[in-house]
Design a protein around this motif. Structure first.
Motif, short mmCIF file in Angstrom:
data_model
loop_
_atom_site.label_atom_id
_atom_site.label_comp_id
_atom_site.label_asym_id
_atom_site.label_seq_id
_atom_site.Cartn_x
_atom_site.Cartn_y
_atom_site.Cartn_z
N GLU A 101 -27.93 16.90 -4.54
CA GLU A 101 -28.02 16.53 -3.13
C GLU A 101 -28.97 15.35 -2.92
O GLU A 101 -28.81 14.58 -1.96
N SER A 102 -29.95 15.19 -3.80
CA SER A 102 -30.85 14.04 -3.70
C SER A 102 -30.11 12.74 -4.02
O SER A 102 -30.33 11.71 -3.37
N ILE A 103 -29.25 12.79 -5.02
CA ILE A 103 -28.44 11.61 -5.34
C ILE A 103 -27.52 11.26 -4.17
O ILE A 103 -27.39 10.10 -3.77
N ALA B 127 -26.96 19.44 -20.89
CA ALA B 127 -27.87 18.95 -19.86
C ALA B 127 -27.62 17.47 -19.56
O ALA B 127 -27.61 17.04 -18.40
N ILE B 128 -27.39 16.68 -20.62
CA ILE B 128 -27.10 15.26 -20.44
C ILE B 128 -25.78 15.08 -19.70
O ILE B 128 -25.66 14.25 -18.79
N LYS B 129 -24.79 15.87 -20.06
CA LYS B 129 -23.49 15.74 -19.41
C LYS B 129 -23.57 16.13 -17.94
O LYS B 129 -22.96 15.47 -17.08
N ARG B 130 -24.32 17.16 -17.63
CA ARG B 130 -24.44 17.58 -16.23
C ARG B 130 -25.04 16.46 -15.39
O ARG B 130 -24.50 16.08 -14.35
N ASP B 131 -26.19 15.92 -15.82
CA ASP B 131 -26.85 14.87 -15.05
C ASP B 131 -26.00 13.59 -15.00
O ASP B 131 -25.91 12.93 -13.96
N SER B 132 -25.38 13.25 -16.13
CA SER B 132 -24.54 12.05 -16.17
C SER B 132 -23.36 12.19 -15.22
O SER B 132 -22.97 11.22 -14.54
N GLY B 133 -22.79 13.40 -15.15
CA GLY B 133 -21.68 13.62 -14.24
C GLY B 133 -22.08 13.43 -12.79
O GLY B 133 -21.32 12.85 -11.99
N VAL B 134 -23.26 13.89 -12.44
CA VAL B 134 -23.74 13.74 -11.05
C VAL B 134 -23.83 12.28 -10.67
O VAL B 134 -23.33 11.85 -9.62
N ILE B 135 -24.49 11.47 -11.49
CA ILE B 135 -24.71 10.07 -11.10
C ILE B 135 -23.47 9.21 -11.32
O ILE B 135 -23.25 8.24 -10.58
N LEU B 136 -22.66 9.53 -12.34
CA LEU B 136 -21.45 8.74 -12.57
C LEU B 136 -20.46 8.92 -11.41
O LEU B 136 -19.92 7.93 -10.89
N ASP C 116 -36.90 14.84 -9.93
CA ASP C 116 -35.94 14.48 -8.88
C ASP C 116 -35.93 12.97 -8.70
O ASP C 116 -36.51 12.24 -9.51
N SER C 117 -35.32 12.52 -7.62
CA SER C 117 -34.99 11.10 -7.46
C SER C 117 -35.86 10.41 -6.41
O SER C 117 -36.40 11.05 -5.50
N MET C 118 -35.95 9.10 -6.55
CA MET C 118 -36.69 8.25 -5.61
C MET C 118 -35.81 7.08 -5.20
O MET C 118 -34.90 6.70 -5.93
N VAL C 119 -36.12 6.51 -4.06
CA VAL C 119 -35.43 5.33 -3.57
C VAL C 119 -36.46 4.24 -3.29
O VAL C 119 -37.55 4.52 -2.77
N ALA C 120 -36.14 3.01 -3.65
CA ALA C 120 -36.96 1.86 -3.29
C ALA C 120 -36.13 0.93 -2.42
O ALA C 120 -34.95 0.69 -2.71
#
Length: 442
Positions: free
Chosen positions: A9-11, A47-56, A206-210
């Motif tokens: 949800e942060s992404i 774990a890598i696949k889960r996170d990669s799937g979210v951002i991809l 978690d994530s940040m925005v600039a």
């Protein structure tokens, strides 16, 4: 860091806010040289696949670029191929279509030797000149790319999976390409490199925005319960840096001496006043790992106050007695390292500890035997653990036990151990010449 488990949800919130790029660092040297030496990832494939799937999925659906740096943990060719396979698998499973660029950062031994012969390899502190032998001992060598190879890839692809790269370059490449102030780009990239690590109190990754402006940037977290403060953002310039005011990148140095950190509200901070000094010579850091030997560790605890009161002398006697036994049982030409950490006195900082004394009533000793073979290390550790139990002090009469082992058997084989042995900067022909890329349509 990719695989650490940020919130989906942060992404989505960042994309909805208007993000023009999603970036993620996938590697580090924090975990040690084994990631480069063995071409493995610190985190599991799932774990890598889960996170990669979210951002991809988020990037492709939003039509914005995705940049993943230091792929697979260390950025070598095997790491890069492993990461590419995961991206292709996710794309196939989710019917995603895009152009994919993979950027190589692994260097052949001959390439590094040629640079060395031309005088284009410079040692970093401590200054140890590079030799052919050191290069030949390298299991893998990578060069750390700056922004330029990523910029070139963004010209021809929407998704970029890069080998070993500067953390900040992942985020600075696009705004630099768009003409933003280099100081703003590099400083924003430095803060974004670890996501929400720069918040005041982080419970989980978690994530940040600039948001970049002409002469400053704003930064804030995507989790509503996280907040940035001027101190939390300023302190991140010290993270992984010997000097918090001069942060060196391949193309120059970010200077934060006059940086200003001002709270916009209770969650966001504006950063201004940074400058960027272009390098007279463009250079990329080389990282290489080699095998040291095979390790067997022995953890043991001591509570006897009489031993603790003369611990150094007790350890010296143990070392002498062990050497004598090994001379009798193995031979005089034995090659091994025996290291011991004393937790409860200086186990964390070693010789740098300013208070080199035992304050508590017990200590934990961690012996580490390293030799050319696992069998030999285990044999030495077995002798050590047996002798340590009854290693005497002058106050004892008879056979007394002074060490308690938490595990049985007390010897734990760790397998091969490695070390970083290249700490040098290479001067390439161009910023992209050491980093070939491949582009494919997915």
């Amino acid at each position: 860091m990719l695989g650490s488990g940020f919130r989906e949800e942060s992404i989505r919130r960042g994309v909805d806010f208007g993000a023009r790029l999603i970036g993620c660092d996938a590697g580090t040297t924090d975990f040690g040289p084994h990631l480069l030496a063995t071409a493995r990832s610190q985190f599991s494939r799932s774990a890598i696949k889960r996170d990669s799937g979210v951002i991809l999925k988020a990037a492709v659906q939003a039509g914005i670029p995705l940049v993943i740096g230091s792929a697979g943990g260390a950025g070598g060719d095997a790491n890069l191929a492993w990461m590419r396979d995961i991206i292709l698998e996710i794309a196939q499973e989710n019917n995603l279509h895009f152009r994919l660029a993979t950027i190589h950062s692994e260097q052949s031994r001959e390439t590094v030797k040629e640079l060395m012969r031309k005088g284009r390899v410079i040692p970093l502190t401590p200054e140890v000149p590079l030799t052919d032998d050191a290069i030949d001992q390298s299991l893998h060598i990578v060069a750390m790319m700056g922004a330029e190879p990523i910029q070139a890839a963004l010209e021809v692809a929407e998704v970029v999976v890069a080998g070993r790269s500067s953390d900040a370059a992942i985020y600075s490449a696009l705004p630099l390409k768009l003409g933003y102030d280099p100081a703003v780009c590099w400083h924003a990239g430095k803060i974004l490199e670890c996501g929400a690590a720069a918040v005041a109190q982080r419970a989980a990754p978690d994530s940040m925005v600039a948001v970049l402006h002409a002469d400053s940037f704003d930064v804030f977290p995507m989790r509503h319960d996280y907040r940035c403060t001027p101190q939390s953002i300023a302190s991140h310039t010290l993270y992984e840096n010997a000097d918090p005011f001069r942060l060196t990148e391949p193309s120059g140095t970010l200077i934060t001496l006059q940086s200003r950190y001002v709270a916009i509200d209770d969650r966001a901070v504006n950063v201004s006043g940074s400058t960027f000094q272009a390098a007279a010579t463009y250079g990329v850091k080389l990282e290489g790992a080699r095998l040291v030997g095979y390790s067997t560790i022995v953890p043991g605890a001591i509570r006897d106050p009489k031993i603790i009161g003369q611990l150094d002398a007790w350890l010296e006697r143990l070392d002498e007695n062990l050497r004598e036994r090994l001379r009798m049982t193995v031979g005089d030409s034995l090659k091994y390292q025996l290291n011991v950490r004393i937790y409860g006195r200086n186990g964390v900082m070693g010789s740098l500890e300013p208070q080199d004394r035992v304050d508590g009533h017990e200590v934990m000793l961690l012996w580490d035997v390293i030799s050319p073979s696992q069998e030999l290390s285990h044999a030495i550790a077995a002798s050590l653990s047996h002798m340590a139990v009854h290693n005497p002090i002058p106050e004892w009469h008879g056979l007394i036990s002074g060490v308690a082992y938490p595990f049985a058997p007390s010897e734990i084989d760790r397998g091969p151990v490695y070390e970083f042995h290249l700490n040098h900067v290479a001067i390439p022909d161009t910023p992209t010449s050491l980093f070939p890329a491949e582009v494919e349509t997915v």
